[in-house]
Design an enzyme around this catalytic site. Structure first.
Site, PDB file in Angstrom:
ATOM      1  N   ASP A 332       9.539 -10.055   7.914  1.00 48.83           N
ATOM      2  CA  ASP A 332       9.092 -11.158   8.956  1.00 48.83           C
ATOM      3  C   ASP A 332      10.404 -11.666   9.490  1.00 48.83           C
ATOM      4  OD1 ASP A 332       7.390 -12.567  10.337  1.00 48.83           O
ATOM      5  OD2 ASP A 332       7.693 -14.117   9.155  1.00 48.83           O
ATOM      6  N   LYS A 333      10.235 -12.216  10.630  1.00 48.84           N
ATOM      7  CA  LYS A 333      11.504 -13.009  11.345  1.00 48.84           C
ATOM      8  C   LYS A 333      11.395 -14.426  10.749  1.00 48.84           C
ATOM      9  CE  LYS A 333      11.467 -14.756  15.542  1.00 48.84           C
ATOM     10  NZ  LYS A 333      11.569 -15.980  15.265  1.00 48.84           N
ATOM     11  N   LYS A 498       9.896 -15.118  32.642  1.00 51.74           N
ATOM     12  CA  LYS A 498      10.900 -15.277  31.977  1.00 51.74           C
ATOM     13  C   LYS A 498      11.512 -16.787  32.304  1.00 51.74           C
ATOM     14  CE  LYS A 498      12.651 -10.650  30.460  1.00 51.74           C
ATOM     15  NZ  LYS A 498      11.297  -9.965  30.971  1.00 51.74           N
ATOM     16  N   THR A 547      20.280 -18.629  25.369  1.00 53.66           N
ATOM     17  CA  THR A 547      20.737 -19.455  26.498  1.00 53.66           C
ATOM     18  C   THR A 547      19.430 -19.613  27.294  1.00 53.66           C
ATOM     19  OG1 THR A 547      21.377 -17.425  27.538  1.00 53.66           O
ATOM     20  CG2 THR A 547      23.111 -18.398  26.341  1.00 53.66           C
ATOM     21  N   ARG A 708       5.538  -9.206  18.696  1.00 50.32           N
ATOM     22  CA  ARG A 708       3.976  -9.574  18.946  1.00 50.32           C
ATOM     23  C   ARG A 708       3.054  -8.651  18.222  1.00 50.32           C
ATOM     24  NH1 ARG A 708       3.409 -14.413  21.023  1.00 50.32           N
ATOM     25  NH2 ARG A 708       4.298 -14.754  23.099  1.00 50.32           N
ATOM     26  N   ASN A 737       0.098 -14.433   7.498  1.00 46.23           N
ATOM     27  CA  ASN A 737       0.087 -13.311   8.392  1.00 46.23           C
ATOM     28  C   ASN A 737       0.819 -12.177   7.840  1.00 46.23           C
ATOM     29  OD1 ASN A 737       2.426 -14.977   8.967  1.00 46.23           O
ATOM     30  ND2 ASN A 737       2.798 -13.270  10.554  1.00 46.23           N
TER      31      ASN A 737
END
Length: 944
Positions: A332-333, A498, A547, A708, A737
């Site tokens: 996972d991140k 974005k 950024t 996602r 999750n």
């Protein structure tokens, strides 16, 4: 329920039809519990067969019954105890979680799926956190049902006549369809319900208090439906040993048939066949299973006691050895690779750049700017800023900093939240509690942690967001003055655009300003010409910073009114609404004034970069599966060195049809040594039509990022890798999750011989070592030294970390293969032959001397073979060797039935045993020495 049934198959078959082993011929019926049955299915089949045969057919009995039951009982006892300890630990954890009371729901997890009826927030909306559901720690805005939110008092909820219609339970956590109907009003009120009116179980209410009506509970909740059922995990080593046990059993049967054949099938040959099966049953290594189970427990204990990884808890002692056979690591991140703590690192104005060590300069500029403004004004709020109405001349650094900080403080979706001082009591309307608006009591909530970091930074330099609702926001200056801005329009961030924008009106001056911030790719064509943006964005990206380009545009009242009319008209369009709305907004996004470039760092967990680099060098392929946005996931993949600096990144374009998937797969196929980034939706389409092709291409990548991803998709990816590659997988995660993924993986991490004597004696089915000798051989005589091998090291831990490439040897599984198995079988045949024929050549007159000489040589040979196998000596190994030898020597005094005490105390006995042992072991030692000299293993090259 761990019961063995004998003799009544009909009754047991009804009770335990699944995990049963049945033998009709001898009317034997055995029930084995699930975990043991899966691990030892073949092994137990064999043993219950031979033991039952010897019990029900007395003619087959060739030794004391306990010599067959005792070793097996010992094996099962060790395994059952180990499994029982694991089960008891799970029971304690489950009991702790299941006994938790939900007395106060503020900032606790919602216990069921609900429709959101009412909130204490005046806006009629609240924020929730969904980290345990989709892995995102962003705040999600939820809206109460307007019909119930408008009720005058809280108690009115219980006096209305209304009902909720909800669709049937389903997996999708991002959609919901339902209606709210109030029947006691005239006319009847029907209100449509969507995902924004729901509060799913396992989420946290992060602002105010809420009241809802429960629609799904238990197994029907979204969180439970997205969690897979846990499976019993069996290690690769167990599976390999089962295969080898089958091979040994085949050898056992073949050998028994050969013996009966050499007898010439005389007399009741089938009875002799079973006698040989019983006699040779010790070919199946019972003590190996004991040592394996105890070794697993020892490795688990070592992991928990390792000072280098404090706090580690091994949840199961069944599969710790799997850590040495991993090929794919799925992680996972958020919260796993990153701490999910955003830190503002850089502000770049084009001509000057500010870092963490020069933020105090920005603070002094802001203080000076607002003190001048407040000095020129008689009111409590500053007057219109002089630099805003100045002609187009080169602005001072101070004024540019002022405008940049104000833009960052206004252009966002952040809401400040204050904890209530008093709780709800009695029938008091809970929206009317006192609130503490002090700085210490304020927390920020937003749909992205990046935005929170930006607003926290503006607070640190003097411009503080103190209040916000749907129509306005208030900023506090360093001097304590309050500036009010009316929110006219908000254009939220999307993956397509974005960027996000906001139009505000300054209350004091009436000036209307359009602020916008976004990714450099989207903003570079929107802002006025400049010669520094592209270069500085590249520099910040190389530092691992995320950024954002910030710009503004001043609007006259006429310009805004013209825009508003066109914007509202576009929103009412029936056809191509989104395109028309986007076109109107883009008409504003022209020649915007570039204010600044910001750099935010998502702090990585400690030592993530060197760890991932080391794992990659060890040959482990790393896949990152996250519920986060594509841009965020790509940035973290680069900053964490999941993707090395020399590698390109291929971002898989969004696909919805088979044709699009085919074209994109072809485009990806042409890339070489390229990391892959793919979204969950595109992944689903590819797997639907081109599963094999996609997995084959993805497995060739050095790294893969799936963004996602839903919890179910994460588990599906793990199973795909297992199915298509046959390699061992490991999943690591920190949230609810990730549970499905962890359960699906092979290893989950949450942020815990004899044959020779019979042929000599005319193929008679008579045992050489009877009774306690075989029980002792399988247990106390040889167990401790073999078990001590868990302490053996081929290289030091420091060396393994320095050269992670050594790990690749483990994944090949060469230590335990049919080749190594065959080598050990040949060694066993050689040593068995030497022991048996040596004893026969050297024995004098008594048969008992053969037993004494050969069995003692057997024990010494076993101890020497362990010593020969050891690569790095540990003091406990020495203790184990001498303890086992001591146990054997001490037991000789009590085994008068098997040994002639007068004989074993003679010099003759000693030299004969020594001679046999030397012939048995010395050639093997010489061969091993030569092999290590002329064909050394990779690790030995490092230690020499």
């Amino acid at each position: 329920a761990r019961t063995v049934w004998l003799g009544c198959p009909e009754k047991c078959e009804e009770k335990y039809p699944k995990n049963a082993i049945k033998n009709q011929k001898y009317n034997v019926f055995t029930f084995i519990p699930g975990v043991l049955y899966e691990q030892f299915k073949f092994f137990l089949n064999l043993y219950f067969l031979v033991v039952s045969c010897s019990q029900f057919v007395p003619a087959l009995k060739i030794g004391y019954l306990y010599t067959y039951w005792a070793p097996l009982g010992f094996v099962l006892t060790v395994t059952v105890v180990r499994e029982a300890v694991d089960e008891f630990r799970r029971y304690k954890r489950d009991k702790e979680m299941n006994s938790q009371l939900y007395s106060k729901l503020t900032n606790q997890r919602i216990p069921s799926d609900m429709v959101f009826l009412r909130t204490s927030e005046k806006t009629g909306s609240c924020f929730i956190r969904t980290d345990q559901l989709d892995g995102e720690t962003d705040w999600k805005l939820k809206v109460a049902v307007s019909c119930t939110q408008r009720l005058p008092a809280l108690g009115d909820l219980f006096s209305i006549n209304a009902y909720v219609y909800a669709q049937k339970p389903q997996l999708d956590i991002h959609s919901f369809e339902g209606t709210f109907t109030r029947e006691d009003s005239d006319p009847t009120v029907h209100e449509s319900l969507s995902i924004e009116n729901t509060l799913w179980a396992s989420t946290v209410v992060a602002s105010g208090t809420v009241i809802g009506v429960v629609i799904y509970t238990g197994k029907e909740t979204r969180s439970v439906m997205n969690t897979s059922n846990p499976k019993n995990k069996v290690g690769l080593l167990d599976l390999e040993l089962n295969q080898l046990t089958k091979a040994l059993f085949s050898a056992l049967v073949a050998l028994s048939v050969v013996m009966v054949t050499l007898q010439g099938f005389v007399g009741p040959w089938y009875r002799n066949l079973f006698r040989f099966l019983l006699l040779f049953s010790y070919i199946i290594p019972i003590s190996l299973r004991v040592n394996l189970d105890m070794g697993k427990a020892a490795y688990g204990w070592m992991i928990m006691k390792d000072d280098n990884i404090p706090g580690t808890v091994v949840r199961t002692s069944t599969i710790p050895e799997e850590l040495g056979r991993l090929v794919y690591l799925l992680t996972d991140k958020t919260g796993t690779l990153t701490q999910n703590e955003m830190i503002f690192k850089r502000l770049h104005l084009g001509t000057v750049s500010y870092g963490t060590d020069t933020m105090d300069e920005i603070q002094s500029h802001i203080i000076n700017s607002y003190s001048q403004n407040s000095g020129n004004s008689t009111s409590s709020t500053p007057s219109r800023k002089p630099q805003l109405s100045a002609p187009k001349v080169r602005k001072s650094v101070s004024s540019r900093i002022h405008e940049a900080v104000k833009a960052i403080a206004l252009c966002h979706n952040v809401t400040p939240v204050y904890e209530s001082r008093a709780g709800v009591s009695g029938e008091t309307e809970y929206a009317e509690v006192d609130q503490d608006f002090s700085d210490e009591n304020r927390t920020y909530q937003a749909s992205s942690p990046d935005e929170v970091a930006l607003v926290q930074w503006t607070e640190s330099v003097g411009l503080t967001l103190v209040n916000r609702d749907l129509t306005s926001m208030q900023l506090k200056t360093p001097g304590g003055h309050i500036l009010t801005y009316y929110i006219l329009q908000i254009f939220p961030f999307t993956s397509e655009s974005k960027r996000m924008g906001i139009i505000v009106r300054d209350e004091s001056s009436g000036e209307i300003t359009f602020y916008m911030k976004g990714a450099d790719i989207a903003m570079s064509t929107i802002v006025q010409y400049n010669d520094w943006l592209e270069e500085e964005c590249g520099n910040m990206a190389r530092e691992g910073l995320r950024t954002l380009v910030v710009a503004k545009k001043s609007l006259t009242e006429e310009q805004y009114q013209d825009f508003e009319s066109r914007y509202n008209q576009a929103k009412l369009s029936i056809h191509d609404r989104n395109l028309k709305v986007a076109a109107v907004v883009e008409s504003l996004e022209r020649e915007m004034e570039l204010l600044c470039l910001t750099g935010v760092e998502d702090q990585l967990q400690a030592d993530v970069r060197p760890t991932l680099e080391m794992l990659r060098n060890a040959g482990i392929k790393i896949w990152m599966l996250t519920g986060d946005k594509l841009e965020t996931a790509t940035c973290i993949a680069k900053s964490s060195h999941l993707v090395s600096r020399t590698q390109d990144v291929h971002i898989f374009r969004p696909v919805t049809t088979r044709g699009e998937a085919h074209l994109e797969l072809n485009a990806f196929r042409r890339k070489h040594d390229c990391a892959l980034v793919v979204s969950g939706d595109s992944l689903e389409v590819c797997l639907k039509y081109y599963e094999h092709e996609f997995v084959e291409l993805a497995c060739q990548c050095p790294a893969v990022v799936c963004c996602r991803c839903s919890p179910t998709q994460k588990a599906h990816i793990v199973k795909l890798l297992q199915h298509h590659t046959g390699k061992r997988t490991c999943a690591i995660g920190d949230g609810g999750n990730d549970v499905s993924m962890i359960q699906a993986a092979d290893c989950g991490i949450g942020i815990e011989g004899k044959a020779v004597f019979s042929s000599v004696f005319y193929f008679a089915s008579v045992p050489l070592y009877q009774g306690f000798l075989m029980v002792g051989y399988a247990t106390i005589y040889t167990m401790f030294p073999v078990f001590s091998l868990v302490l053996d090291q081929d290289v030091k831990p420091e060396m393994a970390l320095l050269y992670p490439e050594l790990y690749k040897d483990l994944t090949k599984g060469r230590s335990l293969s049919f080749k190594t198995f065959l080598i050990w079988v040949l060694i066993s045949i050689y040593q068995g032959g030497i022991l048996m024929y040596g004893a026969l050549l050297l024995f004098e007159s008594e048969f008992v001397h053969v037993v004494a000489i050969s069995f003692t040589a057997l024990i010494l040979t076993e101890l020497l073979m362990v010593a020969l196998t050891i690569r790095t000596w540990h003091w406990l190994m020495v203790v184990a060797e001498f303890l086992s030898l001591g146990c054997y020597v001490a037991s000789l005094a009590f085994l008068n039935e098997y040994f002639d005490v007068a004989f074993i105390t003679t010099v003759t006995f000693l030299w004969k045993v020594s001679a046999i042992t030397v012939v048995s072991c010395l050639p093997l030692y010489i061969l091993k020495y030569l092999k290590r000299k002329f064909s050394p293993p990779s690790y030995s090259k490092l230690t020499s």
